[in-house]
Design a protein around this motif. Structure first.
Motif, PDB file in Angstrom:
ATOM      1  N   ASN A  73      57.871  36.022  22.258  1.00 18.50           N
ATOM      2  CA  ASN A  73      59.287  35.853  22.591  1.00 18.50           C
ATOM      3  C   ASN A  73      59.668  35.377  23.981  1.00 18.50           C
ATOM      4  O   ASN A  73      59.227  36.132  24.645  1.00 18.50           O
ATOM      5  CB  ASN A  73      60.018  37.206  22.403  1.00 18.50           C
ATOM      6  N   ALA A  74      60.410  34.289  24.197  1.00 19.66           N
ATOM      7  CA  ALA A  74      60.426  33.561  25.456  1.00 19.66           C
ATOM      8  C   ALA A  74      61.362  34.522  26.361  1.00 19.66           C
ATOM      9  O   ALA A  74      61.053  34.987  27.719  1.00 19.66           O
ATOM     10  CB  ALA A  74      60.968  32.357  25.516  1.00 19.66           C
ATOM     11  N   LYS A  75      62.479  35.127  25.911  1.00 24.62           N
ATOM     12  CA  LYS A  75      63.343  35.946  26.642  1.00 24.62           C
ATOM     13  C   LYS A  75      62.610  37.107  27.175  1.00 24.62           C
ATOM     14  O   LYS A  75      62.642  37.596  28.461  1.00 24.62           O
ATOM     15  CB  LYS A  75      64.593  36.385  25.822  1.00 24.62           C
ATOM     16  N   ARG A  76      61.832  37.832  26.205  1.00 28.96           N
ATOM     17  CA  ARG A  76      61.253  39.201  26.701  1.00 28.96           C
ATOM     18  C   ARG A  76      60.133  38.765  27.808  1.00 28.96           C
ATOM     19  O   ARG A  76      59.927  39.573  28.614  1.00 28.96           O
ATOM     20  CB  ARG A  76      60.574  39.825  25.462  1.00 28.96           C
ATOM     21  N   LEU A  77      59.305  37.625  27.456  1.00 26.76           N
ATOM     22  CA  LEU A  77      58.366  37.376  28.544  1.00 26.76           C
ATOM     23  C   LEU A  77      58.911  37.154  29.876  1.00 26.76           C
ATOM     24  O   LEU A  77      58.593  37.406  31.146  1.00 26.76           O
ATOM     25  CB  LEU A  77      57.708  35.891  28.124  1.00 26.76           C
ATOM     26  N   TYR A  78      60.235  36.450  29.901  1.00 22.26           N
ATOM     27  CA  TYR A  78      60.888  36.053  31.405  1.00 22.26           C
ATOM     28  C   TYR A  78      61.243  37.693  31.794  1.00 22.26           C
ATOM     29  O   TYR A  78      60.866  37.653  33.112  1.00 22.26           O
ATOM     30  CB  TYR A  78      62.195  35.527  30.880  1.00 22.26           C
TER      31      TYR A  78
ATOM     32  N   VAL B  54      51.465  25.019  27.740  1.00 22.14           N
ATOM     33  CA  VAL B  54      52.136  25.832  26.848  1.00 22.14           C
ATOM     34  C   VAL B  54      52.878  25.294  25.762  1.00 22.14           C
ATOM     35  O   VAL B  54      53.449  24.192  25.926  1.00 22.14           O
ATOM     36  CB  VAL B  54      52.936  26.976  27.354  1.00 22.14           C
ATOM     37  N   GLN B  55      52.949  25.735  24.399  1.00 26.39           N
ATOM     38  CA  GLN B  55      53.533  25.182  23.326  1.00 26.39           C
ATOM     39  C   GLN B  55      55.017  26.079  23.126  1.00 26.39           C
ATOM     40  O   GLN B  55      55.060  27.013  23.145  1.00 26.39           O
ATOM     41  CB  GLN B  55      52.928  25.207  21.985  1.00 26.39           C
ATOM     42  N   VAL B  56      56.275  25.378  23.102  1.00 25.35           N
ATOM     43  CA  VAL B  56      57.456  26.188  22.977  1.00 25.35           C
ATOM     44  C   VAL B  56      58.035  25.689  21.721  1.00 25.35           C
ATOM     45  O   VAL B  56      57.888  24.744  21.115  1.00 25.35           O
ATOM     46  CB  VAL B  56      58.238  25.746  24.185  1.00 25.35           C
ATOM     47  N   GLU B  57      59.109  26.709  21.398  1.00 23.10           N
ATOM     48  CA  GLU B  57      59.813  26.471  20.264  1.00 23.10           C
ATOM     49  C   GLU B  57      61.183  26.782  20.460  1.00 23.10           C
ATOM     50  O   GLU B  57      61.753  27.791  21.460  1.00 23.10           O
ATOM     51  CB  GLU B  57      59.472  27.507  19.053  1.00 23.10           C
TER      52      GLU B  57
ATOM     53  N   TYR C  61      60.443  30.833  21.313  1.00 22.89           N
ATOM     54  CA  TYR C  61      59.140  31.349  21.353  1.00 22.89           C
ATOM     55  C   TYR C  61      58.233  30.450  22.006  1.00 22.89           C
ATOM     56  O   TYR C  61      58.592  29.178  22.244  1.00 22.89           O
ATOM     57  CB  TYR C  61      58.609  31.723  20.270  1.00 22.89           C
ATOM     58  N   CYS C  62      56.927  30.985  22.558  1.00 21.11           N
ATOM     59  CA  CYS C  62      56.142  30.052  23.068  1.00 21.11           C
ATOM     60  C   CYS C  62      54.797  30.639  22.604  1.00 21.11           C
ATOM     61  O   CYS C  62      54.585  31.503  22.150  1.00 21.11           O
ATOM     62  CB  CYS C  62      55.901  29.954  24.554  1.00 21.11           C
ATOM     63  N   ARG C  63      53.838  29.647  22.747  1.00 19.68           N
ATOM     64  CA  ARG C  63      52.369  30.256  22.488  1.00 19.68           C
ATOM     65  C   ARG C  63      51.288  29.207  23.118  1.00 19.68           C
ATOM     66  O   ARG C  63      51.470  28.194  23.453  1.00 19.68           O
ATOM     67  CB  ARG C  63      52.046  29.911  20.854  1.00 19.68           C
ATOM     68  N   LEU C  64      49.920  29.627  22.786  1.00 15.07           N
ATOM     69  CA  LEU C  64      48.990  28.794  23.585  1.00 15.07           C
ATOM     70  C   LEU C  64      48.082  28.032  22.346  1.00 15.07           C
ATOM     71  O   LEU C  64      47.870  28.860  21.417  1.00 15.07           O
ATOM     72  CB  LEU C  64      48.013  29.980  24.546  1.00 15.07           C
ATOM     73  N   HIS C  65      47.909  27.057  22.720  1.00  9.61           N
ATOM     74  CA  HIS C  65      46.736  26.356  21.795  1.00  9.61           C
ATOM     75  C   HIS C  65      45.380  27.003  22.194  1.00  9.61           C
ATOM     76  O   HIS C  65      45.403  27.542  23.098  1.00  9.61           O
ATOM     77  CB  HIS C  65      46.846  24.765  22.176  1.00  9.61           C
ATOM     78  N   ASP C  66      44.568  26.899  21.358  1.00  6.97           N
ATOM     79  CA  ASP C  66      43.117  27.594  21.355  1.00  6.97           C
ATOM     80  C   ASP C  66      42.417  27.102  22.585  1.00  6.97           C
ATOM     81  O   ASP C  66      41.989  27.832  23.276  1.00  6.97           O
ATOM     82  CB  ASP C  66      42.495  27.229  20.053  1.00  6.97           C
TER      83      ASP C  66
END
Length: 234
Positions: A43-48, A85-88, A105-110
């Motif tokens: 969750n991007a907001k929470r990550l910030y 980073v990949q973002v949504e 959201y964001c996530r990491l590629h392998d």
């Protein structure tokens, strides 16, 4: 880090160069993504908010009319532009209300995650503990991990990531006097985890001179998106 050969190895070399070119504060923000389990939608907001609590977002970085959250989102955008980073994006209906499309959201590629974990290890950025996993041969027992946390090898670790799944019988704070150097504890808790640590954790947080942030995040193990809760020590 799994370099291997062929295209993956070349991609990792390019990513490593991209990482080296990051400003100091962006390196810290990127390494923080390695705290999350594989394929986890963050969750991007929470990550910030966590970035800010960790001190990665500086008031000095604010531009005119920017909030600290705006700075954090700008950092995320810079990481995305560098393919770190990949973002949504937020849904259109949400952006109408907030006036800002933003990141959801964001996530990491392998491959990026391989790089992130490798650099985090080099920097002694965190220690990750797997507890209660079905395959106990791959994930050490809680008693052995307690010993390692209390030992000299972890004396420079200030950030602890604990993945709790199944019937965890984890007693991190048995050696409280030897774990007080920890500044941040991040818990990732599976749905089937029945782990009671409230009283112990409360006592530890009050007695610790260095602990500043405790974060609870739900169910990384079946990769569902869950709400997060955190506690920042004053």
């Amino acid at each position: 880090m799994r370099r291997g050969g062929g295209q993956d190895g070349r991609v990792l070399d390019v990513l490593a160069l991209s990482y080296q070119g990051l400003p100091y504060q962006l390196k810290a923000c990127f390494l923080y993504l390695g705290n999350y389990p594989e394929d986890f939608d963050i969750n991007a907001k929470r990550l910030y908010q966590l970035w800010m609590a960790e001190g990665f977002i500086s008031q000095e970085e604010r531009r005119e009319d920017e909030t600290m959250m705006d700075v954090a989102e700008r950092y995320m955008g810079e990481l995305a532009q560098r393919c770190m980073v990949q973002v949504e994006l937020q849904p259109d209906e949400d952006s109408i209300i907030t006036g800002n499309r933003g990141f959801r959201y964001c996530r990491l590629h392998d491959l990026v995650r391989d790089l992130c974990l490798s650099k985090a290890k080099e920097e002694n950025f965190h220690q990750v503990i797997e507890c209660g996993h079905i395959n106990q041969q791959e994930h050490p027992s809680s008693s052995s991990m307690v010993t390692s946390i209390g030992g000299n090898t972890c004396s420079k670790i200030h950030r602890l990531v604990i993945n709790l799944d199944g019937n965890s019988n984890f007693h991190l704070f048995e050696q409280e006097e030897r774990a007080r150097h920890i500044r941040t504890i991040l818990f990732f808790i599976g749905d089937d985890c029945d782990y009671s640590f409230g009283e112990q954790l409360t006592r530890f947080s009050k007695e610790s001179k260095f602990l500043r942030l405790i974060n609870f995040d739900g169910n990384p193990f079946d990769r569902k998106r869950k709400d997060q809760k955190s506690y920042q020590k004053k």
